[in-house]
Design an enzyme around this catalytic site. Structure first.
Site, PDB file in Angstrom:
ATOM      1  N   GLU A 291      -5.611   1.983  -3.542  1.00 26.38           N
ATOM      2  CA  GLU A 291      -5.971   1.471  -4.863  1.00 26.38           C
ATOM      3  C   GLU A 291      -7.192   0.567  -4.861  1.00 26.38           C
ATOM      4  O   GLU A 291      -7.191  -0.467  -5.545  1.00 26.38           O
ATOM      5  CB  GLU A 291      -4.766   0.727  -5.440  1.00 26.38           C
ATOM      6  CG  GLU A 291      -4.352  -0.559  -4.688  1.00 26.38           C
ATOM      7  CD  GLU A 291      -3.347  -0.354  -3.569  1.00 26.38           C
ATOM      8  OE1 GLU A 291      -3.318   0.742  -2.978  1.00 26.38           O
ATOM      9  OE2 GLU A 291      -2.601  -1.309  -3.266  1.00 26.38           O
ATOM     10  N   HIS A 315      -0.240   6.678  -9.508  1.00 24.66           N
ATOM     11  CA  HIS A 315       0.228   5.570  -8.662  1.00 24.66           C
ATOM     12  C   HIS A 315      -0.907   4.573  -8.400  1.00 24.66           C
ATOM     13  O   HIS A 315      -0.749   3.368  -8.615  1.00 24.66           O
ATOM     14  CB  HIS A 315       0.779   6.136  -7.352  1.00 24.66           C
ATOM     15  CG  HIS A 315       1.245   5.090  -6.387  1.00 24.66           C
ATOM     16  ND1 HIS A 315       2.559   4.702  -6.275  1.00 24.66           N
ATOM     17  CD2 HIS A 315       0.559   4.328  -5.490  1.00 24.66           C
ATOM     18  CE1 HIS A 315       2.668   3.757  -5.369  1.00 24.66           C
ATOM     19  NE2 HIS A 315       1.464   3.516  -4.861  1.00 24.66           N
ATOM     20  N   GLU A 316      -2.034   5.088  -7.961  1.00 23.06           N
ATOM     21  CA  GLU A 316      -3.149   4.172  -7.635  1.00 23.06           C
ATOM     22  C   GLU A 316      -3.661   3.472  -8.898  1.00 23.06           C
ATOM     23  O   GLU A 316      -4.023   2.299  -8.861  1.00 23.06           O
ATOM     24  CB  GLU A 316      -4.281   4.918  -6.921  1.00 23.06           C
ATOM     25  CG  GLU A 316      -3.863   5.677  -5.651  1.00 23.06           C
ATOM     26  CD  GLU A 316      -2.930   4.932  -4.719  1.00 23.06           C
ATOM     27  OE1 GLU A 316      -2.994   3.691  -4.669  1.00 23.06           O
ATOM     28  OE2 GLU A 316      -2.105   5.582  -4.042  1.00 23.06           O
ATOM     29  N   HIS A 319      -1.554   0.517  -9.789  1.00 20.24           N
ATOM     30  CA  HIS A 319      -1.875  -0.696  -9.022  1.00 20.24           C
ATOM     31  C   HIS A 319      -2.903  -1.580  -9.748  1.00 20.24           C
ATOM     32  O   HIS A 319      -3.052  -2.753  -9.410  1.00 20.24           O
ATOM     33  CB  HIS A 319      -2.447  -0.328  -7.652  1.00 20.24           C
ATOM     34  CG  HIS A 319      -1.412  -0.087  -6.589  1.00 20.24           C
ATOM     35  ND1 HIS A 319      -0.480  -1.034  -6.238  1.00 20.24           N
ATOM     36  CD2 HIS A 319      -1.192   0.982  -5.771  1.00 20.24           C
ATOM     37  CE1 HIS A 319       0.278  -0.549  -5.251  1.00 20.24           C
ATOM     38  NE2 HIS A 319      -0.128   0.674  -4.961  1.00 20.24           N
ATOM     39  N   GLU A 338       4.332  -2.459  -4.313  1.00 19.97           N
ATOM     40  CA  GLU A 338       4.629  -1.020  -4.305  1.00 19.97           C
ATOM     41  C   GLU A 338       5.825  -0.607  -5.164  1.00 19.97           C
ATOM     42  O   GLU A 338       5.793   0.454  -5.784  1.00 19.97           O
ATOM     43  CB  GLU A 338       4.792  -0.520  -2.864  1.00 19.97           C
ATOM     44  CG  GLU A 338       3.524  -0.667  -2.015  1.00 19.97           C
ATOM     45  CD  GLU A 338       2.321   0.134  -2.539  1.00 19.97           C
ATOM     46  OE1 GLU A 338       2.509   1.035  -3.377  1.00 19.97           O
ATOM     47  OE2 GLU A 338       1.195  -0.172  -2.102  1.00 19.97           O
ATOM     48  N   ASP A 395       2.232  -3.635   8.989  1.00 18.57           N
ATOM     49  CA  ASP A 395       2.425  -2.204   8.769  1.00 18.57           C
ATOM     50  C   ASP A 395       3.896  -1.780   8.969  1.00 18.57           C
ATOM     51  O   ASP A 395       4.343  -0.802   8.389  1.00 18.57           O
ATOM     52  CB  ASP A 395       1.519  -1.451   9.755  1.00 18.57           C
ATOM     53  CG  ASP A 395       1.037  -0.140   9.183  1.00 18.57           C
ATOM     54  OD1 ASP A 395       0.723  -0.102   7.980  1.00 18.57           O
ATOM     55  OD2 ASP A 395       0.997   0.854   9.939  1.00 18.57           O
ATOM     56  N   TYR A 403       8.909   0.832  -1.706  1.00 19.65           N
ATOM     57  CA  TYR A 403       8.560   1.755  -2.790  1.00 19.65           C
ATOM     58  C   TYR A 403       9.788   2.154  -3.611  1.00 19.65           C
ATOM     59  O   TYR A 403       9.819   1.972  -4.823  1.00 19.65           O
ATOM     60  CB  TYR A 403       7.940   3.034  -2.207  1.00 19.65           C
ATOM     61  CG  TYR A 403       6.556   2.858  -1.635  1.00 19.65           C
ATOM     62  CD1 TYR A 403       6.367   2.316  -0.370  1.00 19.65           C
ATOM     63  CD2 TYR A 403       5.429   3.239  -2.345  1.00 19.65           C
ATOM     64  CE1 TYR A 403       5.095   2.168   0.170  1.00 19.65           C
ATOM     65  CE2 TYR A 403       4.150   3.090  -1.814  1.00 19.65           C
ATOM     66  CZ  TYR A 403       3.991   2.554  -0.559  1.00 19.65           C
ATOM     67  OH  TYR A 403       2.734   2.399  -0.034  1.00 19.65           O
TER      68      TYR A 403
HETATM   69  N1  BES Z   1      -1.460   0.738  -1.119  1.00 18.38           N
HETATM   70  C1  BES Z   1      -0.879   1.948  -0.690  1.00 18.38           C
HETATM   71  C2  BES Z   1      -1.383   2.411   0.636  1.00 18.38           C
HETATM   72  C3  BES Z   1      -1.122   1.439   1.764  1.00 18.38           C
HETATM   73  C4  BES Z   1       0.090   0.836   1.915  1.00 18.38           C
HETATM   74  C5  BES Z   1      -2.112   1.189   2.669  1.00 18.38           C
HETATM   75  C6  BES Z   1       0.282  -0.048   2.956  1.00 18.38           C
HETATM   76  C7  BES Z   1      -1.910   0.318   3.708  1.00 18.38           C
HETATM   77  C8  BES Z   1      -0.705  -0.315   3.849  1.00 18.38           C
HETATM   78  C9  BES Z   1      -1.087   3.057  -1.723  1.00 18.38           C
HETATM   79  O1  BES Z   1      -1.087   2.631  -3.032  1.00 18.38           O
HETATM   80  C10 BES Z   1       0.071   4.001  -1.606  1.00 18.38           C
HETATM   81  O2  BES Z   1       1.168   3.560  -1.819  1.00 18.38           O
HETATM   82  N2  BES Z   1      -0.174   5.258  -1.301  1.00 18.38           N
HETATM   83  C11 BES Z   1       0.857   6.265  -1.244  1.00 18.38           C
HETATM   84  C12 BES Z   1       0.929   6.956  -2.572  1.00 18.38           C
HETATM   85  C13 BES Z   1       2.253   7.464  -2.986  1.00 18.38           C
HETATM   86  C14 BES Z   1       3.378   6.484  -2.885  1.00 18.38           C
HETATM   87  C15 BES Z   1       2.179   8.021  -4.394  1.00 18.38           C
HETATM   88  C16 BES Z   1       0.496   7.258  -0.146  1.00 18.38           C
HETATM   89  O3  BES Z   1      -0.571   7.144   0.425  1.00 18.38           O
HETATM   90  O4  BES Z   1       1.283   8.126   0.148  1.00 18.38           O
HETATM   91 ZN    ZN Z   2       0.855   2.025  -3.640  1.00 19.00          ZN
END
Ligand code: BES
Ligand code: ZN
Length: 627
Positions: A291, A315-316, A319, A338, A395, A403
C-alpha cells in the site's frame, strides 16, 4: 478568594497544556509507544521531514547520495538516534556547517541493524547523512533485464514494510513516527523513477526526477521503483504504471479503480492522498500488493484477464484509511493495519461485486485462517491479535491471524451494533486519528467509549479481551455462509463418491468457487482422480496463479508427475511469498521432495526478494535438521 485563585490556576494550567500540545501536535509521539524494533529516540528528537538525494547505479547495484533529516526537538537530548541496516555511512554534517562530525555506528543487532548516533545541539535543525547502500540493503531488489517483462532494461524496487526502510534510508524506522519527504532521484536516461509520492506520468530527458510527499507518513511507506515504465490512466484519479509489455493488459484488468475509490469514499469519507495509482511490478515482487501511498505496488500475477483477483487492489486502497491514515503504532499492533484493511476491502468489494462475492472471500479467508492456526499450534501466543514480537523478526507476526481473525473481530462488532452504527463509528475513528499512529490499547479505549459502552450490553456480547489478548478463535465468532459454496461442497461429495470430473459440470464457475472446490477436496488424491480433474478442467495449465498454486500443492501431495515441470516453472518465475511458501513447505514434507525443492530453489533464488529468501531458507533448513 481562594476558590477564584484556584480556578485561575486551573485554567492557567489547562491553557499551558493546550499550548504545549499545540506546539507538539505535528510530530508528537504518544509517550506510551515503545517500538522495540527501532533504535530511534523520537520522544526526545523526532524527524519531521526527510529529503533524499540519491543516484541509482544499476552497474554496481547500489544507491548513493544523502538523506537530510529535519529535526524537531521534543525534550533535551544530545544525540539523535537513527536506524540503519546494511548502509555504509560516508560522513555526516549538521545544518550548513561543512565540517564532518563524529558519528557513532553501533554493532549489528539481529532483525534491527545498527543504531546510528549523531551528536546534536538543541539548536541543530538539519542533519545530512551521506551514505550508500550495500548488498545487505534488504529492502532493495535489483533485477537484471532478463528478469523483467521487456528484457531490455534493468529494474529496481523497494519493499520497506515492516522494518526494512532503514536499509535504504537512515531514518527513524518506527511506525509511531511520521514525516513528510521529498527526493531528487537520478536514474539512467531512458528510465523512469516513481515513489510513494506525487509522480511523473512521462519520462524526462535528464534522468533526474523530483518527488514531494506532503502528507506525513511512517518510514515503512517510503518506496521507490525504477524501470522502463509507462503510464496509462484508468480514470480521473487513478492509473497504472508498468513496463510497456504489460501496461495495456493491466489497464484493462484494473479498469474499476476509480469506482473502487468512490466506493471507499462513500463508506469512510474522502480519500486524502490525491491520486491512487498502481504500478505492476515484475514477478519477483514478494507480495500481492503493498500500500505505498499514492502508488500501490502490485504483483503481475493479478493480471489474469478476467478481473477475478482485483480484490487485492481494493485491499491496498483500503489501507489509504486503515494503515496509511491511521497507522499501527508498533508491529505488535499489526492487526490494526491488516484486520481493518481486510474488513474494508470486503466492504468495497461488496459494493462492486455484491454480498455473495464478499462472503465467498470471507469463507476462503476463514479456510486460510484455520490452516494458519493449525501451523501455529505450538506457538499459540502468535494467534492473539495483540502480538509480542520483542527480540523477534516483525515478519514473524505477519500471518493470517492479523488479517482474518482481525476481520472476524470487526465483523462481529458490525453484526453486534449494526452496520450503520459501525460505519459511523469507523468514519469518525479515521477522522479523529488521521495521520496518527495508534496502539491496540488506545483503539480499545476509543471503541469502548464511542461504541460499546452503552446500555445494550454490546461490551459483553463482543468480549474484546478474549479476541485481542487470547489465543485462537472465540466461540462468538461470526458464522459466514455461502450458498454457492454449498453447491461446490455437494459437487466435491459427488466426486469423492465416484462421479467423474466432467459430470460435475463445473466449467463456468468463478475463481472463488474453484478455490473453494480445491480447498474442499482432500489434500491428497489418487493419480486417477488427479488425471480426471485435470483433463476435465485443465488445472495444470491455469493462467490464474491462485488456482494454479492450490492445484500444484495438491499435485505435490498426490505425486502427480504431470505437474512437475509447471511446478518448477512457477517456482522459478513467481516470487510472491503467498505462493512459493506453501509449495516449498509441501515439497519439504518428504526427503525426495526436499531434495527437489533445494534444486529448484538454487535456480529460483536470484528471482526472490530477501524477505522471501529468509522465509524459504527457514523452511528448507528446518526440514533438513528434522530428517
Ligand atoms: N501491507 C501488506 C504487505 C506486507 C505485510 C508487507 C507485512 C510486509 C509486511 C499488504 O497490504 C498486504 O496485505 N498484501 C496482501 C494482500 C492480500 C491480503 C489481499 C498480499 O500481498 O497478499
Ligand atoms: Zn494489507
Amino acid at each position: 478568594m481562594k476558590v477564584i485563585f484556584r480556578l485561575m490556576m486551573i485554567s492557567f494550567t489547562l491553557g499551558m497544556l493546550a499550548c504545549g500540545e499545540e506546539k507538539k501536535s505535528d510530530n508528537y509521539v504518544e509517550p506510551e509507544i515503545n517500538d522495540s524494533h527501532s533504535f530511534s529516540n523520537p520522544r526526545e528528537i523526532s524527524i519531521s521531514h526527510v529529503h533524499l538525494n540519491l543516484k541509482v547505479d544499476f552497474d554496481s547495484t547500489l544507491l548513493e547520495g544523502s538523506a537530510t533529516l529535519s529535526l524537531q526537538h521534543n525534550k533535551p537530548a544530545d544525540t539523535l538516534w537513527l536506524d540503519t541496516r546494511g548502509l555504509e555511512i560516508n560522513y555526516v554534517t549538521i545544518d550548513s556547517v561543512n565540517e564532518k562530525i563524529n558519528f557513532f555506528l553501533g554493532n549489528d543487532v539481529i532483525f534491527k541493524g545498527k543504531p546510528l548516533g549523531i551528536p546534536v545541539k538543541s539548536t541543530s535543525k538539519k542533519v545530512h547523512v551521506h551514505y550508500k547502500t550495500t548488498s545487505e540493503s534488504v529492502a532493495l531488489q535489483w533485477l537484471s533485464p532478463s528478469q523483467t517483462a521487456g528484457k531490455d532494461f534493468p529494474f529496481l524496487f523497494t519493499q520497506s514494510e515492516a522494518n526494512l526502510a532503514r536499509s535504504w534510508v537512515p531514518c527513524q524506522d518506527n511506525p509511531g513516527v511520521r514525516f513528510t519527504y521529498s527526493a531528487d532521484i537520478t536514474v539512467p536516461k531512458s528510465m523512469m523513477a516513481l515513489m510513494s509520492a506525487e509522480n511523473p506520468q512521462k519520462k524526462n530527458d535528464s534522468g533526474v526526477y523530483h518527488f514531494e510527499m506532503k502528507e506525513k507518513i511512517p518510514a515503512y511507506l517510503m518506496a521507490l521503483a525504477v524501470g522502463n515504465l509507462e503510464f496509462l490512466a484508468t480514470g480521473k484519479r487513478t492509473g497504472v504504471y508498468s513496463e510497456p509489455a504489460m501496461v495495456h493488459k493491466a489497464v484493462v484488468e484494473f479498469s474499476e479503480m476509480d469506482d473502487m475509490v468512490k466506493a471507499a469514499e462513500a463508506l469512510y469519507g474522502p480519500y486524502r492522498w490525491g491520486r491512487f495509482d498502481v504500478i505492476v511490478l515484475p514477478p519477483s515482487f514478494p507480495f500481492g500488493g503493498m500500500e505505498n501511498p499514492k502508488l500501490t505496488f502490485l504483483t503481475p500475477t493479478l493480471v489474469v484477464g478476467d478481473k477475478s483477483l482485483t480484490a487485492v487492489v481494493a485491499h491496498e486502497l483500503a489501507h489509504s484509511w486503515s494503515g496509511n491514515l491511521v497507522t499501527n503504532a508498533t508491529w505488535n499492533d499489526f492487526w490494526l493495519n491488516e484486520g481493518f484493511t481486510v474488513y474494508i476491502e470486503r466492504r468495497i468489494i461488496e459494493r462492486l461485486r455484491g454480498k455473495d462475492f464478499a462472503d465467498m472471500q470471507a469463507v476462503l479467508g476463514m479456510q486460510d485462517l484455520k490452516e494458519t492456526l493449525e501451523d501455529l499450534k505450538k506457538e499459540p501466543d502468535d494467534t492473539r491479535l495483540k502480538l509480542s514480537l520483542e527480540n523477534r523478526d516483525p515478519d514473524d507476526g505477519m500471518t493470517d491471524v492479523a488479517y482474518e481473525k482481525g476481520y472476524l473481530f470487526l465483523r462481529l462488532i458490525e453484526e453486534t451494533v449494526g452496520r450503520e452504527k459501525f460505519d459511523r463509528f469507523l468514519t469518525a475513528y479515521f477522522d479523529e486519528h488521521a495521520f496518527k499512529s495508534i496502539t491496540t490499547e488506545s483503539f480499545i479505549h476509543y471503541l469502548n467509549v464511542n461504541l460499546l459502552n452503552d446500555e445494550n450490553g454490546f461490551k459483553d456480547k463482543v468480549n474484546i479481551d478474549e479476541w485481542v489478548y487470547k489465543a485462537g478463535i472465540p466461540a462468538n465468532c461470526p458464522k459466514i455462509a455461502s450458498e454457492k459454496f454449498k453447491t461446490i461442497e455437494n459437487k466435491v461429495a459427488l466426486f469423492l463418491n465416484g462421479s467423474s470430473a466432467s459430470e460435475l459440470n463445473l466449467q463456468h464457475v468463478s475463481t472463488n468457487e474453484w478455490l473453494h472446490f480445491l480447498d474442499a477436496l482432500p489434500t491428497k488424491l489418487s493419480i486417477a482422480q488427479m488425471v480426471d480433474l485435470d483433463s476435465a478442467y485443465q488445472f495444470t495449465e491455469s493462467g490464474n496463479a491462485e488456482i494454479l498454486c492450490k492445484w500444484l500443492r495438491k499435485s505435490i501431495a498426490s505425486d502427480y508427475a504431470k505437474a512437475n515441470e509447471p511446478l518448477e516453472y512457477f517456482l522459478i518465475h513467481t516470487g510472491r511469498r503467498k505462493f512459493v511458501k506453501p509449495l516449498y513447505s509441501e515439497l519439504a514434507k518428504t526427503p525426495e521432495g526436499l531434495a527437489k525443492a533445494k534444486i529448484i530453489y538454487s535456480k529460483a533464488k536470484p528471482n526472490y526478494h530477501a524477505l522471501v529468501i529468509n522465509t524459504l531458507e527457514q523452511i528448507l533448513e528446518k526440514q533438513s535438521v528434522k530428517m
